[in-house]
Write a protein that holds these residues in place. Structure first.
Motif, short mmCIF file in Angstrom:
data_model
loop_
_atom_site.label_atom_id
_atom_site.label_comp_id
_atom_site.label_asym_id
_atom_site.label_seq_id
_atom_site.Cartn_x
_atom_site.Cartn_y
_atom_site.Cartn_z
N PRO A 168 0.82 -1.22 0.00
CA PRO A 168 0.00 0.00 0.00
C PRO A 168 0.85 1.27 0.00
O PRO A 168 1.93 1.32 0.57
N ALA A 169 0.29 2.29 -0.67
CA ALA A 169 0.93 3.61 -0.74
C ALA A 169 -0.12 4.66 -0.42
O ALA A 169 -1.33 4.41 -0.52
N PRO A 170 0.29 5.87 -0.03
CA PRO A 170 -0.68 6.91 0.35
C PRO A 170 -1.48 7.42 -0.84
O PRO A 170 -0.90 7.90 -1.83
N VAL A 171 -2.79 7.33 -0.76
CA VAL A 171 -3.67 7.74 -1.85
C VAL A 171 -3.56 9.25 -2.07
O VAL A 171 -3.52 10.04 -1.13
N GLY A 172 -3.52 9.64 -3.35
CA GLY A 172 -3.47 11.05 -3.70
C GLY A 172 -2.09 11.66 -3.65
O GLY A 172 -1.95 12.87 -3.78
N GLU A 173 -1.05 10.84 -3.50
CA GLU A 173 0.32 11.36 -3.43
C GLU A 173 1.14 10.84 -4.61
O GLU A 173 0.86 9.79 -5.18
N PHE A 174 2.17 11.61 -4.98
CA PHE A 174 3.13 11.16 -5.98
C PHE A 174 4.16 10.28 -5.32
O PHE A 174 4.66 10.59 -4.22
N ILE A 175 4.51 9.18 -5.97
CA ILE A 175 5.54 8.28 -5.46
C ILE A 175 6.43 7.84 -6.62
O ILE A 175 6.06 7.98 -7.79
N ASP A 176 7.60 7.32 -6.30
CA ASP A 176 8.48 6.72 -7.30
C ASP A 176 8.31 5.21 -7.23
O ASP A 176 8.34 4.61 -6.14
N VAL A 177 8.10 4.61 -8.40
CA VAL A 177 7.82 3.18 -8.47
C VAL A 177 8.82 2.51 -9.41
O VAL A 177 9.04 2.98 -10.53
N ARG A 178 9.38 1.40 -8.95
CA ARG A 178 10.23 0.60 -9.83
C ARG A 178 9.36 -0.48 -10.46
O ARG A 178 8.69 -1.24 -9.76
N ILE A 179 9.35 -0.53 -11.78
CA ILE A 179 8.50 -1.47 -12.51
C ILE A 179 9.13 -2.84 -12.49
O ILE A 179 10.29 -3.02 -12.90
N THR A 180 8.36 -3.82 -12.03
CA THR A 180 8.88 -5.19 -11.86
C THR A 180 8.26 -6.20 -12.82
O THR A 180 8.77 -7.30 -12.96
N GLY A 181 7.15 -5.84 -13.46
CA GLY A 181 6.50 -6.79 -14.36
C GLY A 181 5.36 -6.13 -15.12
O GLY A 181 5.07 -4.94 -14.94
N THR A 182 4.69 -6.92 -15.97
CA THR A 182 3.61 -6.39 -16.80
C THR A 182 2.42 -7.34 -16.82
O THR A 182 2.54 -8.53 -16.53
N GLN A 183 1.28 -6.78 -17.19
CA GLN A 183 0.06 -7.55 -17.46
C GLN A 183 -0.62 -6.95 -18.70
O GLN A 183 -1.73 -6.46 -18.63
N VAL A 184 0.08 -6.97 -19.83
CA VAL A 184 -0.34 -6.39 -21.11
C VAL A 184 -0.51 -4.88 -20.98
O VAL A 184 0.42 -4.13 -21.25
N TYR A 185 -1.69 -4.40 -20.55
CA TYR A 185 -1.92 -2.97 -20.44
C TYR A 185 -1.48 -2.41 -19.10
O TYR A 185 -1.14 -1.23 -18.98
N ASP A 186 -1.48 -3.21 -18.06
CA ASP A 186 -1.10 -2.77 -16.72
C ASP A 186 0.35 -3.15 -16.42
O ASP A 186 0.92 -4.06 -17.03
N LEU A 187 0.93 -2.44 -15.45
CA LEU A 187 2.27 -2.72 -14.99
C LEU A 187 2.21 -3.20 -13.54
O LEU A 187 1.25 -2.92 -12.83
N ARG A 188 3.25 -3.87 -13.10
CA ARG A 188 3.41 -4.20 -11.69
C ARG A 188 4.64 -3.48 -11.18
O ARG A 188 5.64 -3.35 -11.89
N GLY A 189 4.58 -3.01 -9.94
CA GLY A 189 5.73 -2.27 -9.45
C GLY A 189 5.77 -2.18 -7.93
O GLY A 189 4.82 -2.55 -7.24
#
Length: 466
Positions: A442-463
């Motif tokens: 979980p991350a704080p809703v409504g905030e900017f964060i830095d995310v490292r991308i670890t995988g994909t699901q076609v249109y979506d990313l995992r991070g």
């Protein structure tokens, strides 16, 4: 003995369908309701008044709107509030109010696009009427004006329906384009821009209230301000910010607002882009590296039949110029397949363009034969089976491209805006229509964060958040 009047309304519910522009209309309606001291409820069963804000863009949208109206009427007969009032608003009411009055006599009132800011007063007017039981001459109120001229201002009351960190700002209303497949100008009228001061005041207020993403919308955001130019100057001439009210000047004024937020540009038209606009986006770091530009087709004959006011050469050159001028830009577009007379060769021409251009975000529509449009009267209407086959062929191609683009993100660190504790979006993803990042924790809703991308699901990313 005077006919009995219904008790004054206390709670108002809303079902809003269609696009973001319709959503802003819904927010204005509810803002007017709240300004008149009525409570807004998300519980349709508990509402004294239920508003169905309709869409009439394509056949499927009209069908959804009719189903929503009928469902609302059927349900109120089963609820604890059988006296619940039903109002129909939006594009379908604007376009078909007379026909709907005959087909849907159970509706209490139809209101058009020019009446959205008066919804609170209209509700009071409805409750001041005798009920149908006490009035043999009773019929639904039809308050739809013939021509749509209304446009909101920065201080127009709004009840926001979006999450607290994202909002839509309508910078103009109406459309001046003659696209043969579209009837929006018939519903929403001619293009009319808000003043720069009005838009800036609204955005400044939103940012001060914690909004981190401003989505600028209209039927054509790149036409913004051109309707305000001196007629002798001619809006068809090259866009130049020295002319006064232009999208470039608006973006530069919004860039000056203090705070950390994105400005996202939606619904642009390829006919009105300029090198100056491209340079402005590159120079303004608050303007998202994301462009929504529906192209509809690329084959010269299809563009001519669609009356798109541009050429395939212009479009190809524009895509190149945007990508060269704004490094890291993500382009979103939409295309129509199955337009009257479209041949297999013309479809292949489109697919080749999609394959070469590799749009980061792309949607496909099957052509919808809209009553009242020029294209509806054209010969060589294609069967639905053919249109669906072409849709599947185009989407299969785009899915491959999207997968490859997503896979190229793995290992990168990307700035993202958190929508839900486990869901975020990148600068390249508009709300509701594009992909997401599925977060590992979980991350704080409504905030900017830095995310490292670890995988994909076609249109979506995992991070994972850094």
């Amino acid at each position: 003995m005077k006919p009995a009047l219904a008790p004054a309304p206390k709670k108002v519910g809303m079902i809003s369908l269609g696009c973001a522009k319709n959503l802003v209309d819904a927010e204005i309606m509810l803002g007017g309701v709240a300004a008149h001291g009525m409570e807004i409820t998300s519980d349709a069963e508990d509402a004294d008044v239920l508003i169905v804000n309709t869409c009439a863009f394509i056949d499927s949208a009209k069908e959804e709107s009719i189903e929503a109206i009928l469902e609302a009427h059927q349900q109120r007969g089963l609820r604890k509030k059988p006296g619940q009032k039903l109002i129909v608003s939006g594009c379908m009411a604007q376009r078909f109010s007379k026909q709907l009055m005959s087909d849907l006599p159970e509706v209490d009132a139809f209101i058009g696009l020019d009446q959205i800011a008066q919804t609170g007063e209209i509700i009071q007017q409805i409750f001041a009427r005798p009920s149908p039981i006490h009035d043999d001459a009773w019929e639904p109120l039809n308050l739809v004006s013939r021509k749509s001229v209304y446009i909101p201002d920065w201080d127009t009351p709004r009840f926001r329906l979006t999450p607290g960190h994202t909002a839509y700002t309508k910078i103009a209303e109406g459309c001046n384009h003659p696209c043969s497949f579209c009837v929006i100008p018939q519903m929403r009228g001619k293009h009319r821009s808000r003043s720069i001061e009005s838009v800036v005041a609204e955005v400044r207020s939103l940012v001060s209230n914690g909004v981190k993403e401003i989505n600028l919308i209209s039927q054509d955001t790149t036409y913004y301000g051109m309707d305000l130019w001196d007629e002798k100057a001619g809006p068809r001439q090259k866009v130049d910010s020295s002319r006064g009210v232009t999208l470039v000047r608006l973006l530069r004024e919004l860039q000056k607002i203090e705070g950390e937020f994105w400005i996202r540009l939606l619904y642009t038209h390829p006919a009105h882009w300029s090198d100056e606009l491209i340079a402005c986006i590159a120079e303004c770091d608050k303007v998202a590296r994301y462009i929504d530009m529906p192209l509809q087709h690329i084959h010269p004959r299809m563009l001519e039949l669609m009356r798109r006011e541009t050429s395939s050469e212009h479009i190809e050159d524009l895509v190149t110029r945007i990508r060269r001028g704004v490094p890291g830009i993500s382009l979103r577009t939409t295309f129509i397949v199955g337009f009257p007379g479209e041949t297999e060769e013309e479809l292949d021409y489109l697919l080749d363009f999609i394959s070469r251009s590799r749009f980061e975000r792309l949607g496909i529509f099957t052509y919808s034969q809209e009553e009242g449009s020029r294209a509806a009267k054209m010969p060589d209407q294609l069967p639905q089976k053919t249109k669906q086959a072409r849709y599947r062929k185009a989407m299969k191609l785009q899915q491959r491209i999207a997968r490859e683009i997503s896979e190229a993100q793995v290992g990168r660190t990307i700035r993202a805006l958190v929508d839900q504790p486990l869901i975020a979006r990148t600068e390249a993803d508009a709300p509701e229509v594009d992909g997401r990042i599925l977060l590992s924790r979980p991350a704080p809703v409504g905030e900017f964060i830095d995310v490292r991308i670890t995988g994909t699901q076609v249109y979506d990313l995992r991070g994972e958040q850094i």
